[in-house]
Write an enzyme that holds these catalytic residues in place. Structure first.
Site, short mmCIF file in Angstrom:
data_model
loop_
_atom_site.label_atom_id
_atom_site.label_comp_id
_atom_site.label_asym_id
_atom_site.label_seq_id
_atom_site.Cartn_x
_atom_site.Cartn_y
_atom_site.Cartn_z
N ASP A 123 -11.64 -3.20 14.19
CA ASP A 123 -11.78 -2.56 12.87
C ASP A 123 -13.15 -1.90 12.79
O ASP A 123 -14.04 -2.22 13.55
CB ASP A 123 -11.63 -3.62 11.74
CG ASP A 123 -11.22 -2.97 10.42
OD1 ASP A 123 -10.03 -3.03 10.06
OD2 ASP A 123 -12.11 -2.37 9.76
N GLY B 44 0.91 1.65 -8.72
CA GLY B 44 -0.35 1.59 -7.96
C GLY B 44 -0.10 1.12 -6.54
O GLY B 44 1.02 1.17 -6.04
N CYS C 102 0.74 2.33 -1.09
CA CYS C 102 1.94 2.77 -0.35
C CYS C 102 2.90 3.57 -1.22
O CYS C 102 3.18 4.73 -0.96
CB CYS C 102 2.66 1.55 0.21
SG CYS C 102 1.68 0.71 1.43
N THR D 293 -3.09 5.29 6.05
CA THR D 293 -2.79 6.73 6.06
C THR D 293 -2.67 7.19 4.62
O THR D 293 -1.57 7.33 4.09
CB THR D 293 -1.47 7.00 6.81
OG1 THR D 293 -0.49 6.10 6.26
CG2 THR D 293 -1.62 6.78 8.30
N LYS E 147 10.99 4.35 6.96
CA LYS E 147 9.88 3.76 6.19
C LYS E 147 9.61 4.53 4.90
O LYS E 147 9.51 3.95 3.81
CB LYS E 147 8.60 3.75 7.04
CG LYS E 147 7.37 3.25 6.29
CD LYS E 147 7.50 1.82 5.86
CE LYS E 147 6.45 1.45 4.84
NZ LYS E 147 6.61 0.06 4.34
N1 SAJ Z 1 6.13 -1.65 -9.86
C1 SAJ Z 1 6.74 -1.38 -11.07
N2 SAJ Z 1 8.03 -1.79 -11.23
C2 SAJ Z 1 8.72 -2.44 -10.26
C3 SAJ Z 1 8.08 -2.69 -9.02
C4 SAJ Z 1 6.78 -2.29 -8.85
O1 SAJ Z 1 6.15 -0.81 -11.99
O2 SAJ Z 1 9.88 -2.80 -10.49
C5 SAJ Z 1 4.75 -1.21 -9.65
C6 SAJ Z 1 3.82 -2.35 -9.30
O3 SAJ Z 1 3.26 -2.91 -10.47
C7 SAJ Z 1 2.76 -1.65 -8.45
C8 SAJ Z 1 3.56 -0.56 -7.75
O4 SAJ Z 1 4.75 -0.36 -8.51
O5 SAJ Z 1 1.79 -1.05 -9.27
C9 SAJ Z 1 3.93 -0.89 -6.30
O6 SAJ Z 1 4.19 -2.27 -6.20
P1 SAJ Z 1 5.35 -2.83 -5.22
O7 SAJ Z 1 5.39 -4.28 -5.39
O8 SAJ Z 1 6.58 -2.06 -5.48
O9 SAJ Z 1 4.96 -2.45 -3.74
P2 SAJ Z 1 3.57 -2.52 -2.98
O10 SAJ Z 1 2.64 -1.46 -3.42
O11 SAJ Z 1 3.04 -3.90 -2.98
O12 SAJ Z 1 4.11 -2.08 -1.56
C10 SAJ Z 1 3.99 -2.93 -0.45
C11 SAJ Z 1 3.69 -2.03 0.73
N3 SAJ Z 1 3.30 -2.86 1.84
C12 SAJ Z 1 2.01 -3.25 1.88
O13 SAJ Z 1 1.20 -2.94 1.03
C13 SAJ Z 1 1.63 -4.09 3.03
C14 SAJ Z 1 4.89 -1.19 1.07
O14 SAJ Z 1 4.65 -0.47 2.29
C15 SAJ Z 1 6.11 -2.05 1.22
O15 SAJ Z 1 7.24 -1.24 1.51
C16 SAJ Z 1 6.33 -2.81 -0.10
O16 SAJ Z 1 5.18 -3.65 -0.32
C17 SAJ Z 1 7.54 -3.70 0.01
O17 SAJ Z 1 8.33 -3.67 -0.92
O18 SAJ Z 1 7.63 -4.42 1.01
#
Ligand code: SAJ
Length: 441
Positions: free
Chosen positions: A42, A269, A272, A98, A218
């Protein structure tokens, strides 16, 4: 392949992970604790030093213990020297961020720099894998030419594959070890080599495909989530206008066996979901196609923090409170519940928007200390005391236990709660004599 195959199955292969972030570090500990010798590279000196002391620089359940175990057994070591890591490895996995730039264009500088180091240290017999999310077509158009520049040929002299990470923060370790994996090689031999490695470290199914399909999989996974969340947000806005509780409507609709409407919120937020749709839009544009739904969903979700800002101003006006004298309390800075990551958090445009209107903003978060230019306190009593408007922005479990009766004594009347995450039932809040404002207004 036979020598590499033997090393992979015998856990004798040296695995280098370039990028020890939210995915790279958990992946490194999983591979090390499965028996591989892992070199993690890293650019962050403090991360490398912490890891080599057996401490995780990232807050993720179980990661501290996993790092301590991997380092104490001598199987994981971190380094600032990615060239040494690339040179000494049989398997090199690039897992760097990325992001997109201010023009919403992919910023692949870290990614191409990592692959440049891999290319400079490439010798025959290695297995090279990317887990970083990229615009579809990047592996063939950008990475492959770098790797074949010195005359070595993919599929013959080395193997090249793409396997996207599918792990959600707060469950990253379990998901790396348990989720199904998509593995796409530049040729069938590369697919087989990568599939053989992932079979050693994950219990999930290994679905084999080609490299371009794996790249598309993805970004469409995350674009699907973004579109679904945008739909949920529009449902919330509509229900607000119709005087219907959106959470009840969505929960009832989701009882349909083939309906899965996500949860409305103040914005999307993380590092990803808000950016991966732009990778899809970029590839579509290069193919002469406009993805109307994907771009419209981004517009809806990016407008949600501004909508919450309007709700705050409208609620103060209806309560005949002077915005310039009002104390606004923001509960939650992290981009989603129970994490310490505030990247692209909707809290930022909300706080900065309130500051621009000269309001007195004080924020709280159980995991993140970040004020975005306003005031911040770890003491929720101080944040809530005499507040003119309490705004729930992040769905931390800690906020679900807030005592509404106690809040009534702490907030300045008329007591306003803007619950952008539907943590509370409106009728429960109203029964305590507090004014409930849901995401739909
Ligand atoms: N959110 C909503 N409503 C929902 C779901 C999420 O408003 O029903 C918001 C969350 O509050 C957040 C954003 O969307 O602000 C994204 O949250 P998330 O839980 O949908 O997903 P992330 O950002 O945690 O995405 C991660 C990513 N992986 C990593 O960060 C290591 C992404 O590449 C994965 O595909 C995703 O998790 C997953 O679902 O596995």
């Amino acid at each position: 392949m036979t020598q590499l195959k033997r090393k992979i199955e015998g856990k004798k292969a040296v695995v280098s992970i370039i990028g020890l972030g939210y995915v790279g570090l958990p992946l490194a500990t999983v591979a090390a604790n499965k028996g591989y010798t892992v070199i993690g590279a890293d650019i962050k000196k403090e991360s490398v030093h912490a890891i080599n002391k057996g401490i995780s620089p990232i807050k993720e359940p179980g990661l501290d213990r996993a790092v301590a175990q991997a380092v104490s057994t001598g199987r994981l070591r971190a380094t600032l020297h990615s060239n040494m890591a690339a040179r000494e490895a049989d398997i090199v996995i690039v897992v760097v961020q990325t992001p997109i730039d201010s023009a919403k264009e992919p910023d692949l500088r870290a990614f191409t720099s990592a692959w440049k180091t891999v290319a400079e240290n490439l010798t025959p017999g290695k297995l090279l894998i990317s887990e970083s999310t990229v615009p579809p077509g990047t592996m063939k158009k950008v990475v492959l030419p770098m790797l074949e520049e010195k005359g070595l040929q993919a599929g013959r002299d080395f193997y090249l594959a793409y396997s996207p990470e599918r792990a959600i923060p707060t469950r990253t370790l379990q998901e790396i070890e348990g989720n199904d994996r998509i593995v796409g090689g530049i040729d069938p031999a590369s697919t087989e080599a990568a599939a053989l490695f992932y079979r050693q470290i994950t219990k999930g199914e290994i679905a084999k495909t080609d490299i371009e399909t794996a790249e598309v999989v993805k970004v469409i996974e995350n674009a699907y989530r973004d579109v679904n969340i945008a739909f949920a947000n529009e449902v919330a806005l509509l229900c607000g206008r119709l005087g219907i509780d959106a959470t009840s409507a969505i929960n009832l609709a989701n009882r349909h066996p083939r309906v899965n409407i996500h949860t409305p919120g103040p914005g999307v937020g993380g590092h990803c979901i808000p950016k991966d749709p732009y990778f899809l839009l970029k590839s579509a544009k290069e193919a002469g196609l406009e993805l109307k739904l994907v771009s419209a969903a981004r517009e809806v979700n990016e407008a949600m923090p501004g909508h919450v800002l309007d709700l705050i101003k409208r609620s103060l006006k209806e309560a005949k409170k002077d915005p310039e004298k009002a104390k606004i309390s923001i509960l939650g800075i992290a981009y989603k519940g129970n994490t310490d990551d505030s990247r692209n958090s909707p809290a930022e445009p909300i706080v900065r928007g309130l500051m621009a209107e000269k309001m007195d903003v004080i924020s709280h978060d159980p995991y993140v200390t970040q004020d975005f230019g306003g005031r911040f306190s770890n003491d929720i009593e101080e944040v809530v005391k005499d507040s003119d408007c309490l705004v729930i922005v992040t769905d931390h479990d800690a906020y679900r236990q807030l005592d509404l009766g106690k809040l009534k004594k702490q907030l300045k009347r008329p007591c306003i709660i803007i619950d952008s995450r539907s943590l509370f039932r409106p009728e429960a809040v109203e029964a305590e004599g507090l004014r409930y404002v849901g995401l739909g207004g």
